[in-house]
Scaffold this motif. Structure first.
Motif, PDB file in Angstrom:
ATOM      1  N   LEU A   5       0.820  -1.203   0.000  1.00 45.22           N
ATOM      2  CA  LEU A   5       0.000   0.000   0.000  1.00 45.22           C
ATOM      3  C   LEU A   5       0.853   1.253   0.000  1.00 45.22           C
ATOM      4  O   LEU A   5       0.644   2.171  -0.784  1.00 45.22           O
ATOM      5  N   LEU A 173      -6.801   2.014  -1.722  1.00 47.66           N
ATOM      6  CA  LEU A 173      -7.535   1.026  -0.941  1.00 47.66           C
ATOM      7  C   LEU A 173      -8.812   0.583  -1.655  1.00 47.66           C
ATOM      8  O   LEU A 173      -9.147  -0.609  -1.681  1.00 47.66           O
ATOM      9  N   SER A 176      -8.009  -1.639  -4.717  1.00 44.22           N
ATOM     10  CA  SER A 176      -7.521  -2.986  -4.389  1.00 44.22           C
ATOM     11  C   SER A 176      -8.644  -3.947  -4.024  1.00 44.22           C
ATOM     12  O   SER A 176      -8.430  -5.163  -3.981  1.00 44.22           O
TER      13      SER A 176
END
Length: 223
Positions: A5, A173, A176
């Motif tokens: 991340l 985020l 993903s």
């Protein structure tokens, strides 16, 4: 997961030098555009924005030096360009690192402080104690004003960095989570990502404007 991340903010590459930092200098490629091509609507619109900023900065600075606002117009253009570059895929966001944001804010703050204390030190001493402060509170006001003045470059840098990191992390985020979604949820995710991208575009403009305005206000205090 966390390593992947935050790897979007890693400036290192597989080369012998951090190639991602070259994105900061991509703006130099667009400079000859305004000199060699005829003025078009994009060029006229950008000049209109710069003229509005020049008039606003000139009122805030309260100085008679001609061209003093150009440094803040250049600061606004530089930060705005780098903020927008980070919204494109596979382009490193240099303003999401304190290396860039703190270098800009700290160099400006040091130049303001050196100029103020060397050329106008009486005004700098007077500025530490607001008018009407009781005598018993003067030492505390000097301490508070000194601390608030010292942390200014840090607050400018952290404000810019945190806003850039927050939006990019949210986009990463959400993107993903699209691997395990159905088609209907993917459509909703795509709409949300587009709305967030529009929001990040507004944040890129607002943050560059806020940094330029605050730098102008800090420079007006030393005159």
């Amino acid at each position: 997961m966390m390593a992947n991340l935050f790897s979007i903010f890693d400036p290192s590459t597989n080369f012998y030098f951090p190639l991602n930092w070259i994105s900061t200098f991509l703006g130099l490629m667009f400079i000859p555009y305004s000199f060699w091509l005829l003025p078009n609507r994009h060029y006229i619109f950008w000049n209109l924005i710069l003229n509005k900023l020049h008039n606003e900065f000139k009122l805030l600075m309260k100085t008679n030096f001609q061209g003093s606002s150009f440094i803040f117009i250049s600061l606004f253009s530089f930060i705005l360009f780098n903020n927008f570059l980070g919204l494109f895929p596979y382009i490193f966001t240099s303003t999401s690192h304190l290396t860039i944001s703190l270098s800009i804010s700290l160099s400006l703050w040091l130049s303001f402080m050196l100029y103020g204390w060397i050329n106008n030190y009486q005004h700098m001493f007077i500025h530490m104690i607001p008018q009407g402060t009781p005598n018993i509170l003067m030492p505390f006001m000097v301490l508070i004003e000194t601390i608030s003045n010292i942390i200014r470059p840090g607050t400018l840098a952290i404000r810019l960095t945190a806003n850039m990191i927050a939006g990019h992390l949210l986009l990463t985020l959400l993107s993903s989570t699209g691997n395990n979604m159905s088609n209907y949820l993917l459509i909703m995710l795509l709409i949300i990502q587009i709305l967030l991208l529009i929001l990040e575009s507004a944040v890129a403009i607002i943050q560059s404007y806020v940094i330029a305005i605050l730098s102008t206000l800090y420079s007006s205090e030393v005159n």
